[in-house]
Design a protein around this motif. Sequence first.
Motif, PDB file in Angstrom:
ATOM      1  N   ARG A  25       0.084-142.138   5.240  1.00 27.07           N
ATOM      2  CA  ARG A  25      -0.259-141.093   4.277  1.00 27.07           C
ATOM      3  C   ARG A  25       0.875-140.088   4.154  1.00 27.07           C
ATOM      4  NH1 ARG A  25      -6.805-141.032   5.175  1.00 27.07           N
ATOM      5  NH2 ARG A  25      -7.056-143.067   4.229  1.00 27.07           N
ATOM      6  N   ASN A  88     -10.327-134.373  11.814  1.00 27.58           N
ATOM      7  CA  ASN A  88     -10.974-134.668  10.525  1.00 27.58           C
ATOM      8  C   ASN A  88      -9.983-135.065   9.450  1.00 27.58           C
ATOM      9  OD1 ASN A  88     -12.691-132.066  11.720  1.00 27.58           O
ATOM     10  ND2 ASN A  88     -13.936-133.738  10.962  1.00 27.58           N
ATOM     11  N   ASN A  89     -10.490-135.821   8.477  1.00 22.96           N
ATOM     12  CA  ASN A  89      -9.785-136.034   7.220  1.00 22.96           C
ATOM     13  C   ASN A  89     -10.572-135.335   6.131  1.00 22.96           C
ATOM     14  OD1 ASN A  89      -7.541-137.589   7.937  1.00 22.96           O
ATOM     15  ND2 ASN A  89      -8.688-139.506   7.867  1.00 22.96           N
ATOM     16  N   PHE A  90     -10.014-134.289   5.593  1.00 24.65           N
ATOM     17  CA  PHE A  90     -10.607-133.568   4.456  1.00 24.65           C
ATOM     18  C   PHE A  90      -9.405-132.879   3.808  1.00 24.65           C
ATOM     19  CE2 PHE A  90     -14.583-130.762   3.278  1.00 24.65           C
ATOM     20  CZ  PHE A  90     -14.367-131.043   1.947  1.00 24.65           C
ATOM     21  N   TRP A 150      -8.807-145.571  13.750  1.00 21.49           N
ATOM     22  CA  TRP A 150      -9.526-144.866  14.815  1.00 21.49           C
ATOM     23  C   TRP A 150     -11.013-144.879  14.461  1.00 21.49           C
ATOM     24  CZ3 TRP A 150     -12.136-140.742  12.743  1.00 21.49           C
ATOM     25  CH2 TRP A 150     -11.564-140.088  11.641  1.00 21.49           C
ATOM     26  N   THR A 181     -16.711-134.710  -5.360  1.00 17.21           N
ATOM     27  CA  THR A 181     -16.647-133.531  -4.478  1.00 17.21           C
ATOM     28  C   THR A 181     -16.512-132.277  -5.336  1.00 17.21           C
ATOM     29  OG1 THR A 181     -15.653-134.763  -2.649  1.00 17.21           O
ATOM     30  CG2 THR A 181     -15.152-132.419  -2.724  1.00 17.21           C
ATOM     31  N   TYR A 204     -11.883-135.119  -5.549  1.00 18.49           N
ATOM     32  CA  TYR A 204     -12.004-136.387  -4.830  1.00 18.49           C
ATOM     33  C   TYR A 204     -13.202-137.115  -5.418  1.00 18.49           C
ATOM     34  CZ  TYR A 204     -11.767-139.207  -0.432  1.00 18.49           C
ATOM     35  OH  TYR A 204     -11.630-140.190   0.527  1.00 18.49           O
ATOM     36  N   ASN A 233     -16.612-131.273   8.118  1.00 18.09           N
ATOM     37  CA  ASN A 233     -17.241-132.595   8.056  1.00 18.09           C
ATOM     38  C   ASN A 233     -17.925-132.849   6.715  1.00 18.09           C
ATOM     39  OD1 ASN A 233     -17.352-131.760  11.164  1.00 18.09           O
ATOM     40  ND2 ASN A 233     -17.062-133.959  11.004  1.00 18.09           N
TER      41      ASN A 233
HETATM   42  N1  MTE Z   1     -13.944-136.561   1.279  1.00 14.78           N
HETATM   43  C1  MTE Z   1     -13.173-135.673   0.636  1.00 14.78           C
HETATM   44  N2  MTE Z   1     -13.694-134.945  -0.361  1.00 14.78           N
HETATM   45  N3  MTE Z   1     -11.855-135.490   0.953  1.00 14.78           N
HETATM   46  C2  MTE Z   1     -11.246-136.229   1.940  1.00 14.78           C
HETATM   47  O1  MTE Z   1     -10.047-136.049   2.207  1.00 14.78           O
HETATM   48  N4  MTE Z   1     -11.504-138.012   3.622  1.00 14.78           N
HETATM   49  C3  MTE Z   1     -12.213-139.264   3.890  1.00 14.78           C
HETATM   50  C4  MTE Z   1     -13.733-139.061   4.017  1.00 14.78           C
HETATM   51  N5  MTE Z   1     -14.225-138.190   2.972  1.00 14.78           N
HETATM   52  C5  MTE Z   1     -12.036-137.193   2.635  1.00 14.78           C
HETATM   53  C6  MTE Z   1     -13.414-137.306   2.293  1.00 14.78           C
HETATM   54  C7  MTE Z   1     -11.705-139.963   5.069  1.00 14.78           C
HETATM   55  S1  MTE Z   1     -10.170-140.674   4.909  1.00 14.78           S
HETATM   56  C8  MTE Z   1     -12.439-140.104   6.211  1.00 14.78           C
HETATM   57  S2  MTE Z   1     -11.907-141.096   7.494  1.00 14.78           S
HETATM   58  C9  MTE Z   1     -13.708-139.378   6.408  1.00 14.78           C
HETATM   59  O2  MTE Z   1     -14.014-138.510   5.318  1.00 14.78           O
HETATM   60  C10 MTE Z   1     -13.608-138.545   7.675  1.00 14.78           C
HETATM   61  O3  MTE Z   1     -14.816-137.887   7.957  1.00 14.78           O
HETATM   62  P1  MTE Z   1     -14.876-136.888   9.199  1.00 14.78           P
HETATM   63  O4  MTE Z   1     -13.754-135.913   9.064  1.00 14.78           O
HETATM   64  O5  MTE Z   1     -16.230-136.229   9.142  1.00 14.78           O
HETATM   65  O6  MTE Z   1     -14.705-137.739  10.442  1.00 14.78           O
END
Ligand code: MTE
Length: 334
Positions: A25, A88-90, A150, A181, A204, A233
């Motif tokens: 990424r 987290n990924n957000f 992971w 989103t 998103y 989350n």
């Molecule tokens: N949703 C939004 N709006 N933006 C994001 O960047 N990342 C996604 C997903 N939903 C993401 C998202 C990714 S790549 C993953 S792995 C999961 O959320 C991670 O959820 P967590 O952070 O609760 O573990």
Amino acid sequence: MLIKRRSSHHPTEQDVTPEAVYQDRRLILKGLGLGAATLAFPTQAGVLDLFSADKPTLGATTRPLNIHAATRPEGVIITPEEKATTHNNFYELGTDKGDPARNAHYLKPEPWQLRVEGEVAKPFTLDVWDLINKSTLEERIYRLRCVEAWSMVLPWSGISLAELIRRAEPNSRAKFVAFETLYDPEQLPGQASRSLGGGIDYPYVEGLRIDEAMNPLSFLAMGLYGKTLPAQNGAPIRLVVPWKYGFKSIKSIVSIRLVEERPPTTWNLLASNEYGFYANVNPQVDHPRWSQASERFIGEGGIFGAKRQPTLMFNGYADEVASLYQGMDLRKWY
Ligand code: MTE
């Protein structure tokens, strides 16, 4: 602009993720001419430094939920809350794993309206907090497998997606479900520009085929560890589809639209050769640049101790979902 560096003891994505994956990424950022060091969020006071060495906090406040607690499966280690809420990924809250927790305070999840609309007889707008406050939510313990190799095991609370969709009475043209989103750069500062948000065009967006959405496993989570969802989350309501790579589980949803055509999805738009629409977890189909045969489980050992374990077909949910894909070539990235 002052850019602080992480201190050496601070865990980074490299500590848990094979280098090739870590680069992935980041490569997208690089392709846009954006180094991670250029990322910073504006605040009322000036500029918030995303690379502060401060330990990620548990983010915005949460409160206990009324839930039907699930029985803890024997021999299954549940990822500690502190890991699940600081790794987290957000991307709307920053592109490093600790950023969403650090920047969680930007998002104001209450009040929150969710629209269910499109090819339905009875579109409606849901007051999410009304649902949270008046319901006894169901708890489900699911594996989460990120495409970055992971994984975690997490106790979500919420309702089945099918239950909500049925209330809107989909018509015969409803073949897919499109999710969106919140779009609000004040609350999700990564949306302020492509450079801040990892090159993504926001909001998103995600999607499922209607039969995937109606599968009993598909879940709308409003809680984690028996409490309301932390912002990082995906507060106050997010999707959880445990047999698919984590990027399908879209956070902080404001719209669920029943549609006739397959909807566009964020990571597929960004790199269609690497991230498919279906994105089902499959140990036999490698990502073009790394193996998916095994994963690092983030459990008690935490980020530093994450041990490798084999990836399971459909993330261990084959009995429930394999029949959805009969006749499809699962070796392909759809
Ligand atoms: N949703 C939004 N709006 N933006 C994001 O960047 N990342 C996604 C997903 N939903 C993401 C998202 C990714 S790549 C993953 S792995 C999961 O959320 C991670 O959820 P967590 O952070 O609760 O573990």
